[in-house]
Design a protein around this motif. Sequence first.
Motif, PDB file in Angstrom:
ATOM      1  N   GLU A   1      -3.045   3.749   4.929  1.00  0.00           N
ATOM      2  CA  GLU A   1      -4.390   4.299   4.802  1.00  0.00           C
ATOM      3  C   GLU A   1      -5.377   3.189   4.478  1.00  0.00           C
ATOM      4  O   GLU A   1      -5.167   2.413   3.542  1.00  0.00           O
ATOM      5  CB  GLU A   1      -4.430   5.361   3.711  1.00  0.00           C
ATOM      6  CG  GLU A   1      -5.785   6.037   3.580  1.00  0.00           C
ATOM      7  CD  GLU A   1      -5.817   7.083   2.482  1.00  0.00           C
ATOM      8  OE1 GLU A   1      -6.911   7.638   2.218  1.00  0.00           O
ATOM      9  OE2 GLU A   1      -4.749   7.330   1.871  1.00  0.00           O
ATOM     10  N   GLU A   2      -6.444   3.127   5.277  1.00  0.00           N
ATOM     11  CA  GLU A   2      -7.454   2.103   5.038  1.00  0.00           C
ATOM     12  C   GLU A   2      -8.370   2.500   3.894  1.00  0.00           C
ATOM     13  O   GLU A   2      -8.660   3.668   3.689  1.00  0.00           O
ATOM     14  CB  GLU A   2      -8.297   1.909   6.304  1.00  0.00           C
ATOM     15  CG  GLU A   2      -7.839   0.786   7.194  1.00  0.00           C
ATOM     16  CD  GLU A   2      -8.945   0.348   8.128  1.00  0.00           C
ATOM     17  OE1 GLU A   2      -9.622  -0.636   7.805  1.00  0.00           O
ATOM     18  OE2 GLU A   2      -9.125   1.017   9.150  1.00  0.00           O
ATOM     19  N   GLY A   3      -8.825   1.484   3.163  1.00  0.00           N
ATOM     20  CA  GLY A   3      -9.774   1.744   2.087  1.00  0.00           C
ATOM     21  C   GLY A   3      -9.533   0.850   0.895  1.00  0.00           C
ATOM     22  O   GLY A   3      -8.799  -0.142   0.962  1.00  0.00           O
TER      23      GLY A   3
ATOM     24  N   ALA B   1       0.833  -1.203   0.000  1.00  0.00           N
ATOM     25  CA  ALA B   1       0.000   0.000   0.000  1.00  0.00           C
ATOM     26  C   ALA B   1       0.868   1.255   0.000  1.00  0.00           C
ATOM     27  O   ALA B   1       0.563   2.232  -0.700  1.00  0.00           O
ATOM     28  CB  ALA B   1      -0.932  -0.017   1.212  1.00  0.00           C
TER      29      ALA B   1
ATOM     30  N   GLN C   1      -7.004  -2.734   2.750  1.00  0.00           N
ATOM     31  CA  GLN C   1      -8.317  -3.168   3.219  1.00  0.00           C
ATOM     32  C   GLN C   1      -8.153  -4.345   4.164  1.00  0.00           C
ATOM     33  O   GLN C   1      -7.509  -5.339   3.814  1.00  0.00           O
ATOM     34  CB  GLN C   1      -9.223  -3.570   2.055  1.00  0.00           C
ATOM     35  CG  GLN C   1     -10.619  -4.012   2.511  1.00  0.00           C
ATOM     36  CD  GLN C   1     -11.449  -4.615   1.390  1.00  0.00           C
ATOM     37  OE1 GLN C   1     -10.898  -5.178   0.443  1.00  0.00           O
ATOM     38  NE2 GLN C   1     -12.766  -4.504   1.490  1.00  0.00           N
TER      39      GLN C   1
ATOM     40  N   LYS D   1      -3.920   2.006  -0.706  1.00  0.00           N
ATOM     41  CA  LYS D   1      -4.759   1.759   0.459  1.00  0.00           C
ATOM     42  C   LYS D   1      -4.744   0.280   0.851  1.00  0.00           C
ATOM     43  O   LYS D   1      -4.524  -0.598   0.026  1.00  0.00           O
ATOM     44  CB  LYS D   1      -6.190   2.214   0.200  1.00  0.00           C
ATOM     45  CG  LYS D   1      -6.307   3.723  -0.019  1.00  0.00           C
ATOM     46  CD  LYS D   1      -7.744   4.153  -0.235  1.00  0.00           C
ATOM     47  CE  LYS D   1      -7.829   5.659  -0.446  1.00  0.00           C
ATOM     48  NZ  LYS D   1      -9.225   6.116  -0.658  1.00  0.00           N
TER      49      LYS D   1
ATOM     50  N   HIS E   1      -2.650  -1.720  -4.057  1.00  0.00           N
ATOM     51  CA  HIS E   1      -3.756  -2.019  -3.147  1.00  0.00           C
ATOM     52  C   HIS E   1      -3.543  -3.413  -2.562  1.00  0.00           C
ATOM     53  O   HIS E   1      -3.222  -4.358  -3.296  1.00  0.00           O
ATOM     54  CB  HIS E   1      -5.098  -1.969  -3.874  1.00  0.00           C
ATOM     55  CG  HIS E   1      -6.265  -2.368  -3.016  1.00  0.00           C
ATOM     56  ND1 HIS E   1      -6.535  -1.772  -1.801  1.00  0.00           N
ATOM     57  CD2 HIS E   1      -7.215  -3.332  -3.182  1.00  0.00           C
ATOM     58  CE1 HIS E   1      -7.604  -2.334  -1.265  1.00  0.00           C
ATOM     59  NE2 HIS E   1      -8.036  -3.281  -2.089  1.00  0.00           N
TER      60      HIS E   1
END
Length: 500
Positions: free
Chosen positions: A322-324, A292, A331, A329, A297
Amino acid sequence: MTAGKTRSATGVPGLDEVLHGGLIAGQLYLVDGEPGAGKTTLALQYLMQGVREGEPCLYVTLGETAAELRAGAASHGWALDGVEIVELVAAESDLFGDSDLTMYHPSEVELSETTRRVLEAVERCKPRRMVLDSLSELRLLAQASLRYRRQILALKQFFVGRGCTVLFLDDRSSEGADTQLHSIAHGVIALERHVPAYGPAQRQLRITKFRGSDFISGQQDLLIRRGGLEVFPRLRPGQHGATYQRDVVPSGVPALDQLLGGGTDRGTATLLVGPAGSGKSTIAAQYAVMAAKRGGHAAIFTFEEGRKLLLDRLASLGMVAEEGIGPGKLQVRQIDAAEVLPSQFANIVRTSVETDGASVVVIDSLNGYLNAMPEERALVTQLHELLTYLNNHGVATFVVATQSGMMGSNMRNPVDTSYLADAVVLFRMYEHHGAVRKAISVIKKRSGWHEDTIRQLWFDGEGVHLGPPLMNLRGVLAGVPVEVTVRHEGEPGDDRAGRR
């Protein structure tokens, strides 16, 4: 899709993929299953899809009333607007005998009258989609199997050429699958329902016959929830893939990358195996966080550790991303093995790769994944399909497996899957100088060379650390090492080189 044949979309997520595009329009299909398997729900979804496409739709019910059907639909949030419902249920007067019938058996008159009313409804509505629910009522009225078969053949002949796709529902009241119906119908959709000793009911769908088209064979996991049925097709790795470049996926820890001969590769699966608390999940998460941070991702699917607990633990080690969903990002998704079906999980991972663009996937752990599977053999087969699928898409996959036991020779794997992995990283706990320490080593890597040394592993607020090779200890993997004299480089017996 079969050339020259119009498809009729089912409106059931996943089912059209199993049918390679949907039902073939203008044909007759049998949907059979025990009560509660989901036949009526599937039929209503099919008709509502027809309404959305502007087709006239007809539901003929011989058992439930229209009010009961609408109540069941309301539980899913449906109104059934545009679906014409014709009730042919028994009237209150049928509770009393008809003394006027003397020359014919009552069932003969009732069957003829029921059939006539069905045909009249079809002629009046001229539907493009129709459901007849259910054949068990016609079977009871016919009494004799020969008469019943002739009646079904007559109905089939009636529908041929009318451009109407028909679903016949059957509840298997004839003590199992009706082979006569199977031979008459153009296709058969079988719904199965199994209630385990503990946990929710498990449902599956199987296409046993589909004339004029190929389809995905075998059992497909099925879920019924508010909003209807959803089918999770079995993964077929050969049908999925993407072009990618086999790049190295770094961990961000130089010593760890060196241990793995430069790092792990895209399109490979790495198995991290060892006892609880040895650092497997943290190392796997290190790769995800680093991916990330490099703009990719990554997705972590955790079966045991809570999502918030995992994120808090990683943050305490300085591993923050960073989450998302999307580039740059991470997850983290918590999976309940008691609620998520095996193929459902495979489709969740598939969505993460194909839709969200995940390039690193962590499955933590294999033990939780095993709890979602009906048997060990099924686990190995499906894990092979899932890993092959991920490899075909160029994903770097990390699978965590927790061994039973803590130290010594009593370590046991939950299931032997090491041969499925392209790389195997072994974790151990060992006693040294009055403390319990962690060790890490690589015992397999198909895509290139790797060190065959054993290194100490530890974590702190600055992240992951690996020490130099443990050259002065013997028996680390057994848990109770012994100090040995280190030979100098070049002396007989020295063997510290990496393996190719």
